[in-house]
Each structure stands twice: as C-alpha cells, then as structure tokens.
Design a protein around this motif. Sequence first.
Motif, short mmCIF file in Angstrom:
data_model
loop_
_atom_site.label_atom_id
_atom_site.label_comp_id
_atom_site.label_asym_id
_atom_site.label_seq_id
_atom_site.Cartn_x
_atom_site.Cartn_y
_atom_site.Cartn_z
N SER A 74 -2.87 2.12 -7.02
CA SER A 74 -4.14 2.78 -6.69
C SER A 74 -5.30 2.23 -7.49
O SER A 74 -6.45 2.33 -7.07
CB SER A 74 -4.04 4.30 -6.93
N ASN A 75 -5.02 1.64 -8.65
CA ASN A 75 -6.07 1.06 -9.49
C ASN A 75 -6.56 -0.30 -8.98
O ASN A 75 -7.63 -0.76 -9.35
CB ASN A 75 -5.58 0.89 -10.93
N LEU A 76 -5.76 -0.95 -8.14
CA LEU A 76 -6.15 -2.26 -7.62
C LEU A 76 -7.25 -2.13 -6.58
O LEU A 76 -7.26 -1.17 -5.81
CB LEU A 76 -4.94 -2.94 -6.95
N ASN A 77 -8.18 -3.10 -6.56
CA ASN A 77 -9.14 -3.06 -5.46
C ASN A 77 -8.40 -3.42 -4.18
O ASN A 77 -7.30 -3.97 -4.21
CB ASN A 77 -10.37 -3.94 -5.72
N LEU A 78 -8.99 -3.09 -3.03
CA LEU A 78 -8.28 -3.21 -1.77
C LEU A 78 -7.86 -4.64 -1.45
O LEU A 78 -6.80 -4.87 -0.86
CB LEU A 78 -9.12 -2.63 -0.63
N ASP A 79 -8.68 -5.62 -1.84
CA ASP A 79 -8.31 -7.02 -1.65
C ASP A 79 -7.01 -7.35 -2.39
O ASP A 79 -6.10 -7.95 -1.84
CB ASP A 79 -9.42 -7.95 -2.19
N ASN A 80 -6.94 -6.96 -3.66
CA ASN A 80 -5.76 -7.24 -4.47
C ASN A 80 -4.55 -6.43 -4.00
O ASN A 80 -3.42 -6.90 -4.05
CB ASN A 80 -6.03 -6.96 -5.95
N LEU A 81 -4.81 -5.20 -3.53
CA LEU A 81 -3.73 -4.37 -3.02
C LEU A 81 -3.12 -4.99 -1.77
O LEU A 81 -1.90 -5.06 -1.63
CB LEU A 81 -4.25 -2.96 -2.73
N ALA A 82 -3.98 -5.48 -0.86
CA ALA A 82 -3.49 -6.15 0.35
C ALA A 82 -2.69 -7.40 -0.02
O ALA A 82 -1.64 -7.67 0.58
CB ALA A 82 -4.67 -6.49 1.26
N ALA A 83 -3.15 -8.14 -1.02
CA ALA A 83 -2.44 -9.34 -1.46
C ALA A 83 -1.07 -8.98 -2.04
O ALA A 83 -0.08 -9.69 -1.83
CB ALA A 83 -3.27 -10.10 -2.49
N TRP A 84 -0.99 -7.84 -2.77
CA TRP A 84 0.28 -7.40 -3.34
C TRP A 84 1.27 -7.07 -2.23
O TRP A 84 2.46 -7.35 -2.34
CB TRP A 84 0.06 -6.19 -4.25
N PHE A 85 0.78 -6.48 -1.13
CA PHE A 85 1.65 -6.12 -0.02
C PHE A 85 2.13 -7.35 0.76
O PHE A 85 3.16 -7.30 1.42
CB PHE A 85 0.96 -5.14 0.94
N ASP A 86 1.38 -8.46 0.69
CA ASP A 86 1.79 -9.67 1.39
C ASP A 86 3.12 -10.17 0.83
O ASP A 86 3.26 -10.37 -0.38
CB ASP A 86 0.74 -10.78 1.26
N GLY A 87 4.08 -10.35 1.69
CA GLY A 87 5.38 -10.86 1.27
C GLY A 87 6.21 -9.89 0.46
O GLY A 87 7.18 -10.30 -0.19
N LEU A 88 5.85 -8.60 0.48
CA LEU A 88 6.61 -7.61 -0.30
C LEU A 88 8.06 -7.55 0.15
O LEU A 88 8.96 -7.36 -0.67
CB LEU A 88 5.95 -6.23 -0.19
N GLU A 89 8.32 -7.74 1.44
CA GLU A 89 9.69 -7.68 1.95
C GLU A 89 10.60 -8.69 1.25
O GLU A 89 11.79 -8.43 1.06
CB GLU A 89 9.71 -7.94 3.47
N LEU A 90 10.03 -9.82 0.84
CA LEU A 90 10.83 -10.83 0.15
C LEU A 90 11.24 -10.39 -1.25
O LEU A 90 12.20 -10.91 -1.82
CB LEU A 90 10.06 -12.15 0.06
N ARG A 91 10.50 -9.43 -1.79
CA ARG A 91 10.79 -8.94 -3.14
C ARG A 91 11.65 -7.66 -3.13
O ARG A 91 11.94 -7.11 -4.18
CB ARG A 91 9.48 -8.70 -3.89
N LEU A 92 12.02 -7.20 -1.93
CA LEU A 92 12.85 -6.00 -1.80
C LEU A 92 14.23 -6.38 -1.30
O LEU A 92 14.40 -7.38 -0.61
CB LEU A 92 12.20 -5.02 -0.81
N ASP A 93 15.21 -5.55 -1.63
CA ASP A 93 16.55 -5.83 -1.12
C ASP A 93 16.68 -5.29 0.31
O ASP A 93 15.76 -4.68 0.85
CB ASP A 93 17.64 -5.26 -2.05
N LYS A 94 17.84 -5.52 0.91
CA LYS A 94 18.06 -5.18 2.33
C LYS A 94 17.88 -3.68 2.59
O LYS A 94 17.23 -3.28 3.56
CB LYS A 94 19.46 -5.63 2.73
N LYS A 95 18.43 -2.84 1.73
CA LYS A 95 18.34 -1.38 1.90
C LYS A 95 16.89 -0.92 1.75
O LYS A 95 16.40 -0.10 2.53
CB LYS A 95 19.24 -0.69 0.86
N GLN A 96 16.18 -1.45 0.75
CA GLN A 96 14.78 -1.08 0.55
C GLN A 96 13.92 -1.50 1.74
O GLN A 96 13.03 -0.78 2.16
CB GLN A 96 14.25 -1.72 -0.73
N ASN A 97 14.21 -2.67 2.31
CA ASN A 97 13.48 -3.13 3.48
C ASN A 97 13.69 -2.22 4.68
O ASN A 97 12.76 -1.95 5.43
CB ASN A 97 13.86 -4.57 3.83
N ALA A 98 14.91 -1.75 4.86
CA ALA A 98 15.21 -0.84 5.97
C ALA A 98 14.42 0.46 5.83
O ALA A 98 13.88 0.99 6.81
CB ALA A 98 16.71 -0.56 6.03
#
Length: 200
Positions: A74-98
């Motif tokens: 919540s402290n990140l500005n929206l640009d940085n927050l959107a960048a953090w969400f980019d590729g998040l699936e690659l940093r999560l395991d299979k169960k977390q992705n589901a």
Amino acid sequence: DLSDDTIPQTYTGSYEGIIPMLKRWFSSPQSTQSLIEWVEKFMTLKDCTSCNGSRLRKESLWFKIDDRNIAELSNLNLDNLAAWFDGLELRLDKKQNAIAKDVLKEIRERLQFLLNVGLTYLSINRPTKTLSGGESQRISLATQIGSQLQGITYILDEPSIGLHQRDNQRLIDALKHLRDIGNNVLVVEHDKDIMLASDY
C-alpha cells in the motif's frame, strides 16, 4: 461583603476539561468545518506504535506474498505497485497461483484503470482528505470505467486539476473510452489538450 459570622458558600461540580471538549468538538457531526480546522491546530498526527501507521491489525501484517505484506504494498506508488505485480506468478508456487489467479486479474484491472487516468504517483494508503478535487474525480472516473456502465451522462469539473501534463493523454483516452462504450461525457475544462480532443 462578608461579615465575620458569615459562613462562606461551597460549590461542588465537575468541569469537562479542555482536551475532552476539543475531542468532542472535533468528532461532533454538528461542528462546522472552520471549528474542526481550528481544533486541528491543537492536534498532532502520530503513528500508532503497534501498527507503525499502517492502520491495520498486526494479524493482517503477518501474511506476506513474495516477502511483502499489505502495508508495504500500500505504501508503493501505483506505478511501482503495478510493476511489482508484473510477473508475480513466476514468484509463486503452483498452489499459490491457483489461489491467486482470479484475484490477481481483478487487482491488475483496477490498477490499470487508475493508471489510465494519470494517478500513477498516488499510493493506496494515501488519505482521501489529502486528494485534490481533480484526483478525487479521476478516482471516481476509474471506478466508472471499471463498472462498464452504458447510457450514463457524466459531468466532470476540471478533472485535469493536479494532473501532470505528460498524463493528459491518458485522461483523454479514459474519457473517450467512457464515450465509446455508450455514455455522454460533459467536461468543464481549461486544459487546451482536453478541449481540442472533445467532440464539441
């Protein structure tokens, strides 16, 4: 004049005190805005020691995604927050992705609506009362774009206030999108680019 044989009168009672009185005036719905602003002069903002100003219960802060809790995101500005969400699936395991699949889709869409109206510099934890009129209107505009309503007439009063010139085109595109899905958009504006982009 009291004579020597007069017994002085004693009164008992209680006084509200200045601090309770100021708190009452500040929180009363009957208080005028000028009174509330006057009372605020005697107040100081201070971060809570248990949540460190996140305004969240400690239990909420225990949960982390990719080593970040909700307050940090919540402290990140929206640009940085959107960048953090980019590729998040690659940093999560299979169960977390589901579990996260639908939630991530929804969050990304809502973030994109806010980015599209030029609010890239805001953070989610920004207090509403610190927003300019234009920023508030653009947040409402992002909400309306997300709802995909049709047949509505929107009236906006200078939505570009507080908007950096480089983000004008994003706002124009958002207004045109509202028009293109079947709405009327009436804008009171002084910005040259927005006026030139209008249909009338």
